[in-house]
Scaffold this motif. Structure first.
Motif, PDB file in Angstrom:
ATOM      1  N   UNK A 128      -4.508   5.442   4.553  1.00 22.61           N
ATOM      2  CA  UNK A 128      -5.216   5.492   4.200  1.00 22.61           C
ATOM      3  C   UNK A 128      -5.139   6.032   2.274  1.00 22.61           C
ATOM      4  N   UNK A 129      -5.157   6.577   1.855  1.00 23.62           N
ATOM      5  CA  UNK A 129      -4.666   6.501   0.239  1.00 23.62           C
ATOM      6  C   UNK A 129      -3.357   6.303  -0.035  1.00 23.62           C
ATOM      7  N   UNK A 130      -2.546   6.436   1.074  1.00 27.86           N
ATOM      8  CA  UNK A 130      -1.040   5.409   1.504  1.00 27.86           C
ATOM      9  C   UNK A 130      -0.908   4.312   1.057  1.00 27.86           C
ATOM     10  N   UNK A 131      -2.151   3.593   1.476  1.00 24.40           N
ATOM     11  CA  UNK A 131      -2.083   2.320   1.313  1.00 24.40           C
ATOM     12  C   UNK A 131      -2.846   1.408   0.325  1.00 24.40           C
ATOM     13  N   UNK A 132      -3.764   2.841   0.367  1.00 24.16           N
ATOM     14  CA  UNK A 132      -4.476   2.053  -1.694  1.00 24.16           C
ATOM     15  C   UNK A 132      -3.662   2.435  -2.331  1.00 24.16           C
ATOM     16  N   UNK A 159      -0.367  -0.494  -6.680  1.00 24.46           N
ATOM     17  CA  UNK A 159       0.989  -0.431  -7.590  1.00 24.46           C
ATOM     18  C   UNK A 159       1.363  -2.194  -6.321  1.00 24.46           C
ATOM     19  N   UNK A 160       0.641  -2.657  -6.399  1.00 24.80           N
ATOM     20  CA  UNK A 160       1.305  -4.270  -5.897  1.00 24.80           C
ATOM     21  C   UNK A 160       0.747  -4.860  -6.732  1.00 24.80           C
ATOM     22  N   UNK A 161      -0.347  -4.968  -6.911  1.00 23.99           N
ATOM     23  CA  UNK A 161      -1.837  -5.407  -8.188  1.00 23.99           C
ATOM     24  C   UNK A 161      -1.004  -5.211  -9.586  1.00 23.99           C
ATOM     25  N   UNK A 219       1.205  -7.532 -14.397  1.00 21.99           N
ATOM     26  CA  UNK A 219       2.266  -7.486 -15.164  1.00 21.99           C
ATOM     27  C   UNK A 219       3.547  -8.642 -15.260  1.00 21.99           C
ATOM     28  N   UNK A 220       4.083  -9.167 -13.950  1.00 16.85           N
ATOM     29  CA  UNK A 220       4.312 -10.311 -13.568  1.00 16.85           C
ATOM     30  C   UNK A 220       3.752 -11.760 -14.282  1.00 16.85           C
ATOM     31  N   UNK A 221       2.702 -12.067 -13.732  1.00 14.50           N
ATOM     32  CA  UNK A 221       1.853 -12.530 -14.234  1.00 14.50           C
ATOM     33  C   UNK A 221       1.778 -12.681 -15.778  1.00 14.50           C
TER      34      UNK A 221
END
Length: 147
Positions: A20-24, A29-31, A36-38
């Motif tokens: 769960x910590x890895x998924x968080x 990071x994706x968010x 940043x891209x937006x």
């Protein structure tokens, strides 16, 4: 026997917690990468809307543009290697693809680099960046305010 059962439960629970910590972390990071891209795409769109006039575009190619804005400030966007620069300053890194397409008044795409820059009526911007090995693709189409 109780100690063995507690040990097995502790192992199972710790695996679930680490997963769960890895998924968080991955989602965080994706968010951040998406934000940043937006932000980069919004800055590009804002600047392109401020092009002074079609004849103030000095260079218009598939991966770069240089123009003067309504304040007579020269602005350029160019991808070098895996980074996108605005006036030589790093705007965003891990850029897999940055593409500009130019269209005339009738919506026909102009051939890049555009020889008759005065014919440009709108500009489509496409940006692909990578976060954690996963691509993020964004695009927009801008018509400068003064055209």
């Amino acid at each position: 026997m109780v100690m063995v059962i507690m040990g097995v439960l502790a192992l199972f629970i710790s695996d679930v917690i680490f997963h769960e910590v890895g998924m968080y972390d991955k989602l965080t990071n994706q968010t951040e990468g998406l934000q940043t891209a937006r932000g980069a795409l919004q800055m590009i769109a804002r600047d392109l809307r401020q092009i002074m006039a079609p004849d103030s575009i000095h260079w218009a190619s598939a991966d770069s543009i240089r123009f003067d804005d309504i304040n007579n400030v020269s602005i350029s966007f160019k991808r070098i290697n895996q980074s996108l620069y605005r006036n030589g300053d790093l705007l965003i890194y891990s850029v897999e693809q940055f593409q500009l397409k130019y269209f005339d008044d009738n919506g026909n795409q102009l051939i890049s680099p555009v020889a008759n820059r005065g014919a440009i009526n709108s500009i489509a911007v496409s940006l692909t960046t990578s976060v954690g090995g996963e691509p993020i693709h964004l695009q927009t189409r801008i018509q400068p305010r003064t055209f």
